[in-house]
Design a protein around this motif. Structure first.
Motif, short mmCIF file in Angstrom:
data_model
loop_
_atom_site.label_atom_id
_atom_site.label_comp_id
_atom_site.label_asym_id
_atom_site.label_seq_id
_atom_site.Cartn_x
_atom_site.Cartn_y
_atom_site.Cartn_z
N HIS A 239 15.00 13.25 -14.59
CA HIS A 239 15.92 13.56 -13.50
C HIS A 239 17.26 12.88 -13.77
N VAL A 240 18.30 13.42 -13.14
CA VAL A 240 19.65 12.93 -13.37
C VAL A 240 19.91 11.70 -12.50
N THR A 241 20.73 10.79 -13.00
CA THR A 241 21.12 9.61 -12.22
C THR A 241 22.43 9.89 -11.48
N GLU A 242 22.84 8.93 -10.69
CA GLU A 242 24.11 9.09 -9.96
C GLU A 242 25.26 9.19 -10.97
N LYS A 243 25.18 8.35 -11.98
CA LYS A 243 26.18 8.38 -13.05
C LYS A 243 26.19 9.74 -13.74
N GLY A 244 24.99 10.27 -13.92
CA GLY A 244 24.87 11.59 -14.54
C GLY A 244 25.53 12.67 -13.70
N ARG A 245 25.36 12.55 -12.39
CA ARG A 245 25.96 13.53 -11.48
C ARG A 245 27.49 13.48 -11.58
N HIS A 246 28.00 12.28 -11.71
CA HIS A 246 29.45 12.13 -11.88
C HIS A 246 29.91 12.80 -13.17
N ALA A 247 29.17 12.52 -14.24
CA ALA A 247 29.53 13.08 -15.54
C ALA A 247 29.53 14.61 -15.48
N LEU A 248 28.56 15.15 -14.78
CA LEU A 248 28.47 16.61 -14.64
C LEU A 248 29.66 17.15 -13.86
N ALA A 249 29.99 16.45 -12.76
CA ALA A 249 31.13 16.86 -11.95
C ALA A 249 32.41 16.84 -12.79
N ASP A 250 32.54 15.81 -13.62
CA ASP A 250 33.71 15.72 -14.50
C ASP A 250 33.78 16.93 -15.43
N ARG B 99 19.73 10.37 -26.00
CA ARG B 99 21.13 9.96 -25.90
C ARG B 99 21.59 9.93 -24.46
N LEU B 100 21.15 10.91 -23.68
CA LEU B 100 21.49 10.93 -22.27
C LEU B 100 20.91 9.71 -21.56
N GLU B 101 19.68 9.36 -21.94
CA GLU B 101 19.02 8.21 -21.33
C GLU B 101 19.75 6.92 -21.73
N ARG B 102 20.07 6.84 -23.02
CA ARG B 102 20.79 5.68 -23.52
C ARG B 102 22.08 5.46 -22.74
N ASP B 103 22.75 6.56 -22.39
CA ASP B 103 24.03 6.46 -21.68
C ASP B 103 23.85 6.36 -20.16
N GLY B 104 22.60 6.29 -19.73
CA GLY B 104 22.34 6.09 -18.31
C GLY B 104 22.62 7.31 -17.44
N LEU B 105 22.59 8.48 -18.02
CA LEU B 105 22.88 9.70 -17.26
C LEU B 105 21.61 10.38 -16.75
#
Lengths: 175, 175
Positions: free
Chosen positions: A66-77, A46-52
């Motif tokens: 590994h986490v993507t840039e989008k994933g890093r944003h989601a984590l920061a949020d 699911r994380l992969e599907r969402d591009g995180l």
DNA sequence: CGACACATGTAACACGTTACATGATTTG
DNA sequence: CAAATCATGTAACGTGTTACATGTGTCG
């Protein structure tokens, strides 16, 4: 979102493969939240599907994530926003309120059963906290703190309910 | 299981149709848990599938639901068994523990953000409790009691975390 | 050799949630 | 008449959970 975001948090600190995430998550929670192995991979999908997150090696054996840039944003949020109040959905609260609303005849018994159970848990948590080493088992100790404070609040609430409903507790299970 | 069992509880006290269940549930929770209309019917379908409730009139307009014998048993089981401890799955607890485990740099900020938010909620709940009439709005008052005790426990836990992690809170948001 | 940890995945399900579609009845 | 309330339902989705299937490596 807890598992999801926890995975994101680990992968943001270092890449890992599925099994590693499982171990990390269970250690983080002091063993209080064991994961079924399969859950790791459904969550990762699911994380992969969402591009995180993304998988490094396409090999079948040990895929490194590994986490993507989008994933890093989601984590920061996740870290930035305070967790919402979910107490309004708490099963115990609902159960008691519904029992009150329907004029459940065994109201007193329901409250006392729950209070006994919670106080027993409280004792058990307290015992475990005494045995635990805060330096070696920090996650478990923090978890126990949370468990204890919650349980205490629960007991107080149940007593308040008894008062408000003008029910006389037997007092027999008070210790 | 909260909605499910709440419906069972109402239907055990008196038959009702879907919309009535919605109203009942929302009143029981003091309006703290609003239901999407659709949810009522998905929940009822599942209860029917499991043989816990039955529809009286097959008419399209207003189907009257009642609980079955099996449903009564399920409800009794709900009332008899104390609610399990779900605190180990609490998102806030997990979030903090994971942040600790990954050595999150903004640990102090995460804790303070949450503490501010929770204390603000606490104030709001307290204000609403003063305005509420315990006789006319019993569900809402009981809910507020629960919300307040929970929030207080949460604040204490966050402070404990700061101590254990030897973080110095600014104290600026204490009141 | 057998048990256990390591490692990956699929299929199916649970409950809760939302968006959407539809229409009758009541009330200002 | 318009708005609100009453009333029912479907389709799709979200996270978490379990059961199951499969295989490798390591250690006693």
């Amino acid at each position: 979102m807890s598992i999801r975001n926890s995975f994101l948090a680990l992968l943001a600190s270092q890449p890992a493969h599925g099994y590693g995430l499982k171990s990390f998550f269970e250690e983080s929670t002091g063993g209080a939240w064991p994961l079924n192995a399969g859950q790791v991979y459904t969550t990762l999908s699911r994380l992969e599907r969402d591009g995180l997150v993304e998988a490094e090696g396409d090999s079948d054996d040990r895929r490194s994530w590994h986490v993507t840039e989008k994933g890093r944003h989601a984590l920061a949020d996740w870290y930035d926003a305070p967790v919402e109040d979910r107490s309004t959905r708490d099963e115990l609260v609902i159960k008691v309120l519904v029992a009150v609303a329907t004029g459940e005849s065994n109201m007193a018994r329901v409250l006392q059963t729950q209070r006994s159970a919670t106080m027993q848990r409280l004792q058990e948590y307290t015992r475990q906290k005494m045995e635990a080493d805060p330096r070696a088992e920090l996650p478990w100790v923090l978890m126990l703190d949370a468990l204890i404070l919650r349980a205490e609040a629960e007991v107080r609430w149940l007593e308040l309910c008894e008062q408000r409903l003008e029910l006389q507790g037997t007092g027999g299970d008070r210790c």
